[in-house]
Design a protein around this motif. Structure first.
Motif, PDB file in Angstrom:
ATOM      1  N   TYR A   8       0.860  -1.199  -0.151  1.00 34.22           N
ATOM      2  CA  TYR A   8       0.076  -0.078   0.048  1.00 34.22           C
ATOM      3  C   TYR A   8       0.873   1.334  -0.064  1.00 34.22           C
ATOM      4  O   TYR A   8       0.480   2.225  -0.715  1.00 34.22           O
ATOM      5  N   GLU A   9       1.947   1.196   0.680  1.00 34.70           N
ATOM      6  CA  GLU A   9       2.844   2.637   0.799  1.00 34.70           C
ATOM      7  C   GLU A   9       3.397   2.634  -0.706  1.00 34.70           C
ATOM      8  O   GLU A   9       3.671   3.652  -1.157  1.00 34.70           O
ATOM      9  N   LEU A  10       3.889   1.538  -1.355  1.00 35.59           N
ATOM     10  CA  LEU A  10       4.441   1.719  -2.609  1.00 35.59           C
ATOM     11  C   LEU A  10       3.194   2.261  -3.682  1.00 35.59           C
ATOM     12  O   LEU A  10       3.781   2.906  -4.561  1.00 35.59           O
ATOM     13  N   LEU A  11       2.102   1.615  -3.412  1.00 39.26           N
ATOM     14  CA  LEU A  11       1.140   2.070  -4.352  1.00 39.26           C
ATOM     15  C   LEU A  11       0.623   3.395  -4.090  1.00 39.26           C
ATOM     16  O   LEU A  11       0.648   4.144  -5.069  1.00 39.26           O
ATOM     17  N   ARG A  20      -5.296  -1.886 -10.046  1.00 36.54           N
ATOM     18  CA  ARG A  20      -4.339  -1.746 -10.927  1.00 36.54           C
ATOM     19  C   ARG A  20      -2.954  -2.443 -10.686  1.00 36.54           C
ATOM     20  O   ARG A  20      -2.810  -3.214 -11.873  1.00 36.54           O
ATOM     21  N   LEU A  21      -2.574  -2.898  -9.716  1.00 35.57           N
ATOM     22  CA  LEU A  21      -1.424  -3.702  -9.341  1.00 35.57           C
ATOM     23  C   LEU A  21      -1.683  -5.268  -9.669  1.00 35.57           C
ATOM     24  O   LEU A  21      -0.937  -5.880 -10.281  1.00 35.57           O
ATOM     25  N   SER A  22      -3.020  -5.391  -9.253  1.00 35.28           N
ATOM     26  CA  SER A  22      -3.598  -6.777  -9.576  1.00 35.28           C
ATOM     27  C   SER A  22      -3.499  -7.245 -11.120  1.00 35.28           C
ATOM     28  O   SER A  22      -2.961  -8.129 -11.485  1.00 35.28           O
ATOM     29  N   ASN A  26      -0.767  -9.572 -12.437  1.00 33.61           N
ATOM     30  CA  ASN A  26      -1.658 -10.891 -12.843  1.00 33.61           C
ATOM     31  C   ASN A  26      -1.781 -11.667 -11.551  1.00 33.61           C
ATOM     32  O   ASN A  26      -1.701 -13.156 -11.497  1.00 33.61           O
ATOM     33  N   ILE A  27      -1.897 -11.048 -10.652  1.00 31.38           N
ATOM     34  CA  ILE A  27      -2.125 -11.471  -9.069  1.00 31.38           C
ATOM     35  C   ILE A  27      -3.508 -11.275  -8.897  1.00 31.38           C
ATOM     36  O   ILE A  27      -3.902  -9.921  -8.913  1.00 31.38           O
ATOM     37  N   SER A  28      -4.315 -12.088  -8.481  1.00 27.52           N
ATOM     38  CA  SER A  28      -5.722 -11.526  -8.401  1.00 27.52           C
ATOM     39  C   SER A  28      -5.827 -10.993  -7.137  1.00 27.52           C
ATOM     40  O   SER A  28      -5.201 -10.880  -6.059  1.00 27.52           O
ATOM     41  N   HIS A  52       8.290  -6.867  -9.668  1.00 26.77           N
ATOM     42  CA  HIS A  52       8.307  -7.019 -11.257  1.00 26.77           C
ATOM     43  C   HIS A  52       7.337  -6.111 -11.733  1.00 26.77           C
ATOM     44  O   HIS A  52       7.557  -5.066 -12.638  1.00 26.77           O
ATOM     45  N   ALA A  53       6.223  -6.127 -11.341  1.00 26.39           N
ATOM     46  CA  ALA A  53       5.035  -5.354 -11.768  1.00 26.39           C
ATOM     47  C   ALA A  53       5.295  -3.824 -11.723  1.00 26.39           C
ATOM     48  O   ALA A  53       4.967  -2.736 -12.375  1.00 26.39           O
ATOM     49  N   LEU A  54       5.907  -3.402 -10.505  1.00 23.67           N
ATOM     50  CA  LEU A  54       6.483  -2.077 -10.072  1.00 23.67           C
ATOM     51  C   LEU A  54       7.908  -1.723 -10.517  1.00 23.67           C
ATOM     52  O   LEU A  54       7.949  -0.507 -10.244  1.00 23.67           O
TER      53      LEU A  54
END
Length: 73
Positions: A8-11, A20-22, A26-28, A52-54
């Motif tokens: 949550y901090e990074l988001l 969006r991160l989901s 590709n993590i539900s 990887h996503a971030l």
């Protein structure tokens, strides 16, 4: 701090939602929400996928914990 709190901090830093991160990791979404309700600790594999996503390293993900001395909030 739990790994979900760190997510949550990074988001927040990126003005990004968990939904969006989901999508980009590709993590539900339900995986994140179930983890949050239970222990708040993501698996290493899931943290790797979040990183990887971030576009960050695992070291950067965990840097928040490294900056604070053990036993101090």
């Amino acid at each position: 701090m739990t790994s979900m709190q760190r997510v949550y901090e990074l988001l927040s830093e990126r003005d990004m939602s968990l939904l969006r991160l989901s999508a980009i990791s590709n993590i539900s979404y339900s995986t994140f929400k179930m983890t949050e309700r239970r222990s708040g600790q993501l698996s290493v594999d899931t943290i790797e996928r979040v990183c990887h996503a971030l576009g960050i390293t695992m070291a950067q993900f965990f840097s928040e914990w490294e900056e604070k001395p053990y036993g101090k909030p």
